[in-house]
Each structure stands twice: as structure tokens, then as C-alpha cells.
Design a protein around this motif. Structure first.
Motif, short mmCIF file in Angstrom:
data_model
loop_
_atom_site.label_atom_id
_atom_site.label_comp_id
_atom_site.label_asym_id
_atom_site.label_seq_id
_atom_site.Cartn_x
_atom_site.Cartn_y
_atom_site.Cartn_z
N ALA A 248 41.73 34.72 37.19
CA ALA A 248 42.31 33.49 37.73
C ALA A 248 42.10 33.40 39.23
N ARG A 249 42.21 34.51 39.93
CA ARG A 249 41.96 34.49 41.37
C ARG A 249 40.50 34.13 41.66
N TYR A 250 39.58 34.68 40.89
CA TYR A 250 38.16 34.36 41.07
C TYR A 250 37.91 32.87 40.82
N LEU A 251 38.45 32.34 39.73
CA LEU A 251 38.25 30.94 39.40
C LEU A 251 38.84 30.04 40.48
N TYR A 252 40.04 30.37 40.95
CA TYR A 252 40.68 29.55 41.98
C TYR A 252 39.87 29.51 43.26
N GLU A 253 39.37 30.67 43.70
CA GLU A 253 38.64 30.71 44.96
C GLU A 253 37.32 29.95 44.89
N HIS A 254 36.86 29.64 43.68
CA HIS A 254 35.61 28.88 43.53
C HIS A 254 35.85 27.42 43.17
N VAL A 341 40.11 46.45 34.27
CA VAL A 341 40.67 46.21 35.60
C VAL A 341 41.84 47.17 35.78
N ASP A 342 41.63 48.20 36.56
CA ASP A 342 42.66 49.23 36.72
C ASP A 342 43.70 48.86 37.77
N SER A 343 43.30 48.10 38.79
CA SER A 343 44.25 47.69 39.83
C SER A 343 43.78 46.38 40.43
N LEU A 344 44.71 45.63 40.98
CA LEU A 344 44.39 44.35 41.59
C LEU A 344 44.06 44.54 43.06
N THR A 358 36.13 42.42 46.28
CA THR A 358 37.34 41.90 45.63
C THR A 358 37.18 41.82 44.12
N PHE A 359 36.02 41.37 43.66
CA PHE A 359 35.82 41.11 42.23
C PHE A 359 34.82 42.07 41.61
N ALA A 360 34.77 43.28 42.16
CA ALA A 360 33.82 44.27 41.66
C ALA A 360 34.03 44.58 40.18
N ASP A 361 35.26 44.45 39.68
CA ASP A 361 35.53 44.77 38.27
C ASP A 361 35.02 43.70 37.31
N LEU A 362 34.82 42.48 37.80
CA LEU A 362 34.34 41.41 36.91
C LEU A 362 32.84 41.57 36.69
N PRO A 363 32.37 41.46 35.46
CA PRO A 363 30.94 41.65 35.20
C PRO A 363 30.09 40.69 36.02
N VAL A 364 29.03 41.23 36.65
CA VAL A 364 28.14 40.41 37.45
C VAL A 364 27.52 39.29 36.60
N GLN A 365 27.14 39.63 35.38
CA GLN A 365 26.55 38.62 34.49
C GLN A 365 27.50 37.46 34.27
N SER A 366 28.79 37.75 34.11
CA SER A 366 29.78 36.69 33.87
C SER A 366 29.96 35.83 35.11
N ARG A 367 30.02 36.47 36.26
CA ARG A 367 30.18 35.70 37.50
C ARG A 367 28.99 34.77 37.73
N TYR A 368 27.80 35.29 37.51
CA TYR A 368 26.61 34.48 37.77
C TYR A 368 26.48 33.34 36.75
N ARG A 369 26.77 33.63 35.49
CA ARG A 369 26.74 32.58 34.48
C ARG A 369 27.73 31.48 34.81
N PHE A 370 28.89 31.84 35.29
CA PHE A 370 29.90 30.86 35.69
C PHE A 370 29.37 29.96 36.80
N LEU A 371 28.71 30.53 37.78
CA LEU A 371 28.17 29.73 38.89
C LEU A 371 27.00 28.85 38.43
N LEU A 372 26.12 29.39 37.61
CA LEU A 372 24.98 28.61 37.15
C LEU A 372 25.40 27.46 36.23
N LEU A 419 23.12 47.71 42.71
CA LEU A 419 22.77 47.41 44.10
C LEU A 419 23.94 46.75 44.82
N LEU A 420 24.59 45.80 44.16
CA LEU A 420 25.74 45.16 44.77
C LEU A 420 26.84 46.16 45.08
N ALA A 421 27.10 47.06 44.14
CA ALA A 421 28.14 48.07 44.35
C ALA A 421 27.81 48.96 45.54
N ARG A 422 26.53 49.31 45.69
CA ARG A 422 26.14 50.18 46.80
C ARG A 422 26.22 49.46 48.14
#
Length: 793
Positions: A248-254, A341-344, A358-372, A419-422
């Protein structure tokens, strides 16, 4: 000696203010700043705000007085904005060491009396409620009367000595005690400024409304079916698990800037996604913070849908549709995909400004699909939003370019996630410093960008440099065969810009290829992290950072070309730039050596060949017929050929045209509204530059002989600079006039023949017809167009 003098000065100022207040009290009665804290409802026989007053304000006032760039911050797009009034302080145009106070309508104060405490002056009568005072103590009314007493000189270019239409002109914003002397000095300053006055019926309707105390209407109840949908979405956004809260925080910020609409809602009610201290089922208690990722000040914010009652403005309207199909996709990407998601995350600025942490726990694939899924919406956020004036930020982009996206199955692979994590620790966003940034941090940001690009180049070399895998057309997203957001065209109109679906116009000078990391970084730079109220250093840091991100998008596109073609093309894009600047696109640690897996025949222009291949790859989603001048649209063959020839014009003659022109074609151009058969076209000047990497010397970078035109059916751009009209038979004459432009005098002769100037007696009839045609042509995207950039030529 100084202290007594200071005390004397202070006492004189206090005494002067007391004298002014006393004089106003004697003339108009004592001030009552709480009068419009709550709207009074209209009694029978009084014009309704929603039915009678708002349409007048929208058509005659909001065309200049909406958003942050409204003169005097007078936002007339809602009753609350009228009640708030005006301020002498400006959001724009001032160099400042410290952030400006926040004055966002509907957020930073909720009552008129609170705005009075923040320096806003009333434009409605807040003194004795007698019939005489309701009008004489209203700045709104007196500005309309001033126009009636001093009508606009009609028909020609308005005299510069009386009218200043420059973007950064000073605004007087006279208070009630200043208005008489102001009107005596500025007889032509009546409202609407520099446009024809209201007609007698409109003026009388406003008069009767003001005499009744400027009442509002009770909010209309929402349909039960819509309320059920709101409740369902709010349940989804306010789950109790850590996964629920992080998503919900990710969706709100976008989505916080979007105008959210519901599929199937014929009335197109608009909602905003907000943070509230109250859960669903209770009235919204807005949490207003400078940025959407700032600490909400309580352990659990709730995400709520709040109805937006302000007028929809084309310059800020970014529709985002909530539908059952979209809900199913969200469920698939964010709830059904397995992850933990172990902690907020906290709201500490260094973390919260960086979405990769902030959103490292959310799958990158899901985040990118949401934006596309609605890429046009997210790219529009870069350009629209609450800024409303973006020349400093927009001079970082070319006047027209195409945007493609990296295929999510390539960009969001496990390699990219690693790569993003690093690199998350290396990445530093300007917003981490807040809104009172220091330019001393710029070098550190540049070094962080260097490190990130070097790591990315090494990553690409590992993936595609061994010869086993080649970077080919499959690397470019094809919209999954159905999504029209897979290709976008961006038009810059000097201090505003527009995003359109598809590949519009002739092949452009440059193109970007954007993957998830770059798309997210631009969003957090220009949208969530940008503060229009921030100090000058913050705004300069944002602009300089966007320079780097543009270069990265261009470099991604260049990697699809043969290695031998990359540097020559880069140099052509950056003529006049230093080697250091060009090296940030390709060169030094950013040089990608591998050849693409794309066949380039000998003796062809590689860039144009690639454009052709991309057109073929995305053919299923481009829908070019929407932008073509077809016989069905323009049945007269001669007129059609003239329009096509107009679109093909090139060269220095175009420098005399406005950036964005609306062309109305109809059989009877003498008719004020154009008639039912009027066709509208957007005529866009694409101003050529040697490069766009220079912050303050844009004029020196112009290359007029390389200017081009794009002509499209419908409406592109929220700020028309000119309105031309011609019959089909007159189009060849218009074409010859544009071809022959060699001076300002030539353009004036063209305007004498074809323009509906701001001083034209038919201006408002033409404006109303244009706005209605926009609603018919683009009901989803349309809003009130802004006439504040209308030229006086």
C-alpha cells in the motif's frame, strides 16, 4: 542607536497597519475572517455555485487561475479556492536559500481563517454583509467591474505599455485597502486580464451570487455502486499484514498525484489517494506532508480515496483508471507472487527517498510490471503534477523524442534484482537532503552516478559481451501485443510538455530506452522527491540529476546500434558539448563494446533502420490511424494535401511560429464557434538544439534551420500559444504564409489573416467551442486548457 531606530520603525509599521485596519473597519465594517470557514448553502432563487457559477469561473477565470502558477496564487477551480483568496507571495521566480512555506490548496490549511493567518487576503467580502459591501468589499467583483469600465481594445495586438504577458511578470495582488489606487494606475488590469470581459448575463449571475454571500451547494451523494467500489479498494489498501502495508505504501507513493477514476462511472468522478489518520468508514483526516514518503507522524497511516472537487485542468490531469481487471493484475503482482516482508522500512529521509532500499522486499518484476501497465501515466507525472511551470526542468529534454521500454522479462530478471540490491547503497537521491539542499553535495551525487553507471555497464558486459547472448529487439518491450503504452512520444513546448501514446511525427533526433531502475529513479527524482517549494539549490540539483538520467536513457538506446555508429551519433546529439559531457553518455567507464544481435544492412542509416524495426515490432500497439489526416477526417483532397505539406515543413521560417498552436478548420471560419463540422489540429513547433545539456544558455544552443513541425488531429498540449482558423480552401494560403515567414512582421500579417487573438470579439465563443471539442475528442484526458501562455502577437 540602532536598537531605538529599529523599535521606532517597528512601531511606525504597527501604527500604519493599525491605521489601515481602522480605515477599512470604518468604511466596510470589521473583518470577519471566519465567515467562509464553512460554506453557506444557497437559498431559493440564488444562482447555484455548481450549476451556474462554476461554469462561468471555469470558462473565464480558471483558464488562468488554477494550480500553483495562478497569478497571486488565486486558484478559482473550487469554492474552497475562491474562499482562500490570494497571496502576494509567489511559488515561482524567486531565488531562495530556504524552502518557501507550503500553500497547497486543500492540504496545508482547511479553513479560510487559517489561510488568513498564512498571509492570504480575501477576494470575497468578509466585512459587513450589506448589499453594498458584498460587492464593494469584494476584490473579485471589483476586478470584474474594472474590466467593464475599461473594455479591452478589441481586434489587434494589445499595447505592450498596458499589458505584460511575460511568464515572470510581477503580480501586484492589491488588497482591499490598495485597490482604488491600483485601479487608478492600472485601468486595463481588470479581469479576465488581457482577454475580453464577461458578457452581461455572466456578470449579472456573479453579481447575484455575491450579493447572496457567495454560497456553495451541498455535495451531491455518490452513487451506491461507486461507494461499494471505494470500500472494496480501501479494504485492499488497508490490510493489516506487513506485506499489505508495504504494498500500500508503494502504491500510494506512485499514485498520490493521479486523478483516480472508476471504470464504468459515466460521471467520471475523480478521487485522490491520500494518507489519513482515520481508517475506512470514518471521515478522512488528511495527513499533509511535504513529500509522500515523509514521516506521517503516527504508527499506522491509512490509505483513503478522497473525492476531488476541483475543476479538472488539462495541465495537471493524469487519469488513472481503477477497474476489476487492474485489481486482478495488482493481486497477481503484489499478493499472489511469493515473497517475504520481515519488517517495515522507516521514514528516515536517506531511506525513504530511495525506493530501491524502501521497497527492496517487493519483487522487481512486480514493481516494473505495475509501472509498465500504465507507463504513459507515470511518464506524465514527470511533466505535469503540481509544478505547472517547468522550464528549468524541461530544458533538459529535446523538443520531441520517442520513448521505448526494456522488456520486463529482461530488465526484471534475477540479475537486475541483484544489481539493484548491490547498488542501492551507492544510489543517492537529491530528496535525501530535503528541500533546503546545498549545491556542495553535487559532486558526491555525480560520483554516485558514475559508480552506478560503471556497475551497470559491467553488468551488461557480463550478460551480453561473451557472444553467447546478444542484445537484440527482444530486449525492447512490445506491450505484450496489446498495451499502447509500449511506445510514447514526448513533446516539449518550452516551459510545458506533453506525453502521447505511439510514435508520432517523423523519426526524431533522439530516443530513450528505459528499464525499471531508470524509470523508478526518474519518478523519485521528478515526482515524489521534487518539491516546487524547495530552495533554489534543491531545484538545481534536480535539474542536474535529470541531465544524467536523460543521458542514461539515450545510452540505452545507442546500445542497440552497431558499435561503430554509437559515438558518431552521440556526438551529433551533443554538438557543442564538452568531452566530459559526452563521456557521460558513452565513453570512459560507460562504453559498452558488444555488438547487438540485430542485422544492419550495409549503407543504411543505422538509427533510421532501427526505428523501422521498432515500428514493426510494436505494430500491434501503435494505432497510427489515430494520428493520421484521413479522407474521413478531412474530405477535401486539396485541404488534406495542404495539411500534409504543412506538417512536412522544415527550417528557419518555423522559428516565428508559436510553440503550440491550435488550428481550427471549418467551412465558415467567420462563424465564432466554428460550427458543428469544425476540425481541430495541433500544430507543434519542434525547436532544434545543438544539445540540451546547457543549463542557462539555451538560446545559444538553438539551430533554427533544423526546426520541424508536427501536425496532429486533436489536442496536444495544455497551454495553447495561438488559435488559428481557416476554411479548407484557405489552407494552401496558410501553408504559403508559414513557408514565407522571415520576420515578426510576417507572422503578424499571418495572424491578421488567420488568428483569433486574445483581443478578438469572438474569443470566448471560440474558446468555449474548442473546450467542448476537446471533451468530445478526448473524454478521458481532457481538462480545462490554460490561456496564460496565449501570445499577444
Amino acid at each position: 542607536m540602532r536598537l531605538p531606530l529599529m523599535l521606532l520603525s517597528l512601531s511606525l509599521l504597527v501604527g500604519c497597519a493599525s491605521w489601515v485596519s481602522g480605515a477599512l473597519d470604518a468604511r466596510y465594517g470589521p473583518a470577519e475572517p471566519t465567515r467562509f470557514d464553512q460554506a453557506r448553502l444557497a437559498p431559493p432563487g440564488v444562482p447555484s455555485y455548481q450549476q451556474h457559477i462554476k461554469p462561468i469561473l471555469d470558462g473565464r477565470c480558471v483558464v488562468c487561475h488554477g494550480c500553483n502558477d495562478a497569478p497571486c496564487q488565486l486558484d478559482l477551480s473550487s469554492w474552497q479556492g475562491v474562499a482562500r483568496g490570494m497571496s502576494k507571495a509567489s511559488v515561482y521566480g524567486e531565488l531562495r536559500l530556504d524552502p518557501a512555506p507550503l500553500t497547497r490548496l486543500g492540504q496545508d490549511a482547511q479553513r479560510a481563517s487559517q489561510w488568513r493567518g498564512m498571509g492570504f487576503e480575501p477576494v470575497l467580502n468578509e466585512r459587513l454583509a450589506t448589499p453594498e459591501q458584498q460587492l464593494s468589499a469584494s476584490i473579485l467583483w471589483r476586478s470584474l467591474v474594472l474590466k467593464q469600465q475599461n473594455p479591452l481594445p478589441l481586434g489587434d495586438v494589445l499595447p505592450a505599455k498596458d499589458f505584460d504577458f511575460s511568464l515572470d511578470r510581477a503580480h501586484s495582488c492589491p488588497r482591499l485597502d490598495e485597490y482604488e489606487s491600483y485601479a487608478a494606475r492600472h485601468a486595463q488590469a481588470g479581469m479576465p486580464y488581457g482577454l475580453p470581459g464577461l458578457n452581461a448575463a455572466e456578470q449579472d449571475t456573479l453579481r447575484r451570487w455575491l450579493l447572496a454571500g457567495a454560497p456553495d451547494d451541498a455535495p451531491a451523494p455518490l452513487p451506491a455502486t461507486l461507494m461499494a467500489q471505494i470500500q472494496a479498494w480501501e479494504r485492499l489498501l488497508n490490510g493489516s499484514s506487513r506485506k499489505d502495508r508495504l504494498v500500500a505504501r508503494y502504491l500510494y507513493e506512485h499514485l498520490y498525484l493521479g486523478n483516480l477514476v472508476f471504470a464504468g462511472d459515466a460521471e467520471r468522478h475523480v478521487f485522490k489517494l491520500v494518507r489519513s489518520s482515520t481508517p475506512p468508514g470514518q471521515p478522512v483526516q488528511l495527513i499533509a506532508t511535504r513529500r509522500p514518503f515523509d514521516d506521517p507522524g503516527l504508527a499506522r497511516p491509512y490509505y483513503r480515496l478522497q473525492q476531488e472537487r476541483r475543476t479538472v485542468l488539462a495541465k495537471t490531469h493524469m487519469p488513472y483508471e481503477l477497474s476489476p481487471a487492474r485489481l486482478a493484475r495488482w493481486q497477481q503482482w503484489f499478493w499472489q507472487t511469493p515473497y517475504q516482508v520481515d519488517s517495515l522500512p522507516s521514514y528516515e529521509p536517506e531511506l525513504a527517498s530511495n525506493p530501491f532500499k524502501t521497497f527492496a522486499d517487493l519483487p522487481v518484476q512486480s514493481r516494473y510490471r505495475f509501472l509498465l501497465d500504465d507507463a504513459g501515466y507515470f511518464v506524465a507525472n514527470f511533466i505535469k503534477g503540481p509544478v505547472c511551470r517547468g522550464q528549468t526542468a524541461l530544458n533538459v529534454i529535446n523538443d520531441r523524442f520517442w520513448v521505448f521500454f526494456v522488456d520486463p522479462d529482461s530488465a526484471a530478471s534475477e540479475h537486475a534484482a541483484q544489481l539493484l540490491a548491490r547498488q542501492a547503497e551507492v544510489l543517492h537521491m537529491p530528496a535525501a537532503e530535503g528541500s533546503d539542499a546545498s549545491l556542495l553535495a553535487w559532486r558526491a551525487m555525480a560520483a554516485a552516478d558514475d559508480a552506478l553507471k560503471a556497475a551497470k555497464t559491467q553488468h551488461m558486459a557480463r550478460l551480453f559481451g561473451s557472444g553467447e547472448r546478444k542484445l537484440d529487439l527482444s530486449f525492447v518491450w512490445d506491450g505484450d501485443g496489446h498495451n499502447p503504452h509500449a511506445a510514447l512520444t514526448i513533446f516539449r513546448h518550452f516551459d510545458s510538455a506533453t506525453v502521447e501514446q505511439g510514435l508520432l511525427g517523423d523519426p526524431p533526433k533522439t530516443a530513450w530506452l528505459i528499464g525499471y531502475p531508470l524509470l523508478e529513479r526518474i519518478f523519485y527524482l521528478l515526482v515524489t522527491g521534487f518539491d516546487v517549494y524547495g530552495n533554489t539549490a534543491h531545484q538545481l540539483q534536480t535539474r542536474l540529476s535529470m541531465d544524467f538520467l536523460r543521458m542514461e536513457g539515450e545510452a540505452n538506446f545507442l546500445m542497440l546500434l552497431p558499435h561503430a555508429a554509437r559515438l558518431p551519433l552521440r556526438d551529433a546529439w551533443y554538438r557543442g558539448s564538452s568531452e566530459e559531457v559526452k563521456g557521460r553518455v558513452l565513453g570512459r567507464q560507460y562504453q559498452f563494446e558488444a555488438e547487438p544481435g540485430i542485422a544492419y544492412p550495409p549503407q543504411v542509416d543505422p538509427q533510421q533502420h532501427l526505428y523501422g524495426l521498432l515500428n514493426q515490432r510494436l505494430a500491434a500497439v501503435l494505432r497510427p490511424e489515430r494520428h493520421q489526416i484521413t479522407p474521413a477526417l478531412e474530405p477535401d483532397p486539396k485541404a488534406r494535401r495542404a495539411l500534409q505539406a504543412l506538417a512536412a515543413l522544415r527550417g528557419s521560417a518555423l522559428q516565428w511560429l508559436p510553440e503550440a498552436t491550435v488550428l481550427r478548420v471549418d467551412e465558415n471560419p467567420a462563424r465564432a464557434d466554428g460550427g458543428p463540422g469544425a476540425r481541430y489540429y495541433s500544430l507543434l513547433r519542434n525547436t532544434a538544439h545543438l544539445n540540451v545539456s546547457t543549463l542557462f544558455r539555451e538560446r545559444a544552443m538553438l539551430v533554427p534551420e533544423e526546426n520541424t513541425l508536427t501536425l496532429l488531429p486533436g489536442f496536444v498540449g495544455a497551454y495553447p500559444n495561438a488559435l488559428l482558423r481557416a476554411s479548407p480552401a484557405q489552407l494552401p494560403e496558410l501553408l504559403r504564409a508559414v513557408e514565407g515567414l522571415q520576420s515578426e512582421a510576417d507572422y503578424r500579417a499571418l495572424a491578421d489573416r488567420f488568428a483569433i487573438r486574445r483581443s478578438h470579439a469572438d474569443f470566448w465563443a471560440a474558446s468555449d467551442a474548442l473546450m467542448q471539442a476537446y471533451q468530445r475528442h478526448s473524454p478521458r484526458e481532457a481538462g480545462v486548457l490554460d490561456w496564460s501562455r496565449l501570445e499577444n502577437r
